[in-house]
Write a protein that holds these residues in place. Structure first.
Motif, short mmCIF file in Angstrom:
data_model
loop_
_atom_site.label_atom_id
_atom_site.label_comp_id
_atom_site.label_asym_id
_atom_site.label_seq_id
_atom_site.Cartn_x
_atom_site.Cartn_y
_atom_site.Cartn_z
N GLU A 1 24.01 -40.09 24.15
CA GLU A 1 24.11 -38.65 24.31
C GLU A 1 24.87 -38.01 23.15
O GLU A 1 24.63 -36.86 22.80
N GLU A 2 25.78 -38.76 22.53
CA GLU A 2 26.46 -38.24 21.35
C GLU A 2 25.50 -38.14 20.16
O GLU A 2 25.59 -37.21 19.36
N ILE A 3 24.60 -39.10 20.05
CA ILE A 3 23.59 -39.05 18.99
C ILE A 3 22.70 -37.82 19.20
O ILE A 3 22.38 -37.10 18.25
N LEU A 4 22.31 -37.57 20.44
CA LEU A 4 21.51 -36.38 20.74
C LEU A 4 22.29 -35.12 20.35
O LEU A 4 21.74 -34.21 19.72
N SER A 5 23.57 -35.07 20.71
CA SER A 5 24.40 -33.91 20.38
C SER A 5 24.50 -33.73 18.88
O SER A 5 24.46 -32.60 18.36
N PHE A 6 24.63 -34.83 18.15
CA PHE A 6 24.69 -34.78 16.68
C PHE A 6 23.46 -34.07 16.12
O PHE A 6 23.57 -33.18 15.27
N PHE A 7 22.28 -34.44 16.60
CA PHE A 7 21.05 -33.82 16.09
C PHE A 7 20.86 -32.41 16.61
O PHE A 7 20.18 -31.60 15.98
N LYS A 8 21.44 -32.08 17.77
CA LYS A 8 21.41 -30.70 18.25
C LYS A 8 22.17 -29.77 17.31
O LYS A 8 21.90 -28.56 17.25
N HIS A 9 23.14 -30.32 16.58
CA HIS A 9 23.94 -29.53 15.65
C HIS A 9 23.42 -29.61 14.22
O HIS A 9 24.06 -29.09 13.30
N SER A 10 22.28 -30.26 14.02
CA SER A 10 21.77 -30.51 12.66
C SER A 10 20.49 -29.72 12.39
O SER A 10 19.70 -29.46 13.29
N ASP A 11 20.32 -29.33 11.14
CA ASP A 11 19.12 -28.64 10.70
C ASP A 11 18.70 -29.17 9.34
O ASP A 11 19.53 -29.69 8.58
N LEU A 12 17.43 -29.04 9.03
CA LEU A 12 16.92 -29.36 7.70
C LEU A 12 15.99 -28.23 7.29
O LEU A 12 15.08 -27.86 8.03
N GLU A 13 16.25 -27.67 6.12
CA GLU A 13 15.42 -26.59 5.59
C GLU A 13 14.85 -27.02 4.24
O GLU A 13 15.53 -27.66 3.44
#
Length: 290
Positions: A158-170
């Protein structure tokens, strides 16, 4: 060179161009919601993610790594994710507010994959649901990224999921920045927008060596002193509404002109509209009220 120090020459123009866009937004007086109003920009910041740190009026920050061209088999790719994971698990990272952003100029399959992984994370309720929406290539890429994390974090799904919830790529190629984004990100001034953009990019170049921070006041003063730049003050919402009301009032004074000229241009569509109104069976579905 110190770890996390100034970017090497091959990527400096791209990184400075990204920072210049945010400096343009910093100087723009157009009213914006607090979550979109830039209040501060720091380049080569003393943080884990050090390329660009943008602070917004609502207090949240975006930590940006800008790479013109990076692949998932490059050492720079590993450095990016190492920096992101260190930033995310620091105590001062505001969960639910702060963002991690990877900005790339050249697009490859792994960039599309990471962007899709982040988008799907934002709408997934738990790790199992998130993974169920992955392709096989995305699963392999996730495994490759999380292999760089500390074992205790890599095992916490769930921490890994949270990490990607806070991540973006443009994905923003340099040519697109100068051609398409400058008109939207760089405010009006006594310089052309491309001239001001280049001045901002030069300012970033000088500031990077000193790890400078920019505020609207300090940057505006510097540009005025060094390049005689003055910004056009954008009207506030109340002023815009008053202007619109004034336009409407002006048109009302011409009520005897528009409808009484004796000139009428016949349009075939008028008969179609009359039929819709007078014969309910022929109305478009969206007109039906029952």
């Amino acid at each position: 060179m110190e770890r996390g120090g100034p970017a090497n020459q091959s990527g400096i123009l791209y990184q400075n161009s990204i920072a210049a866009l945010y400096l343009g937004r910093l100087c723009d007086s157009t009213p914006r919601p607090d979550e979109h109003a830039v209040e501060g920009v720091r380049v080569e910041a003393p943080t884990a993610v050090d390329d660009i740190v943008v602070t917004y009026r609502d207090g949240h920050r975006t930590f940006i790594q800008a790479k013109e061209n990076v692949r998932d088999n490059d050492s720079a790719w590993q450095e990016i994710w190492n920096s992101f994971k260190r930033q995310f698990w620091q105590l001062d990272f505001q969960k639910g507010k702060d963002r991690l952003l990877l900005q790339v100029g050249e697009v490859h399959n792994e960039h599309h994959a990471v962007r899709e992984m982040a988008i799907r994370a934002s709408s997934s309720l738990n790790h199992a649901e998130w993974i169920s929406r992955f392709t096989e290539d995305q699963k392999k890429l996730l495994k490759k990224i999380t292999a760089l994390f500390d074992p205790k974090h890599a095992a916490a799904e769930e921490e890994i999921l949270s990490f990607f919830k806070h991540s973006d790529l443009e994905i923003r190629p340099l040519i697109d920045i100068e051609r398409d984004l400058v008109p939207y990100w760089i405010p009006q001034s006594n310089k052309t927008q491309i001239e001001l953009f280049k001045l901002l990019r030069d300012a970033v170049g000088g500031a990077a060596r000193r790890r400078d921070s920019f505020s609207m006041t300090s940057l505006s003063s510097r540009l005025a002193a060094e390049s005689n730049v003055t910004f056009a003050v954008q009207p506030g919402l109340d002023e815009l509404l008053e202007t619109v009301r004034g336009c409407g009032a002006g048109l009302k004074q011409h009520k005897q002109s528009f409808g009484n000229t004796g000139i009428h241009l016949k349009r075939a569509v008028v008969e179609v509209i009359k039929t819709w109104i007078l014969e309910p069976s022929d109305r478009p579905e969206c007109w039906n009220t029952t």
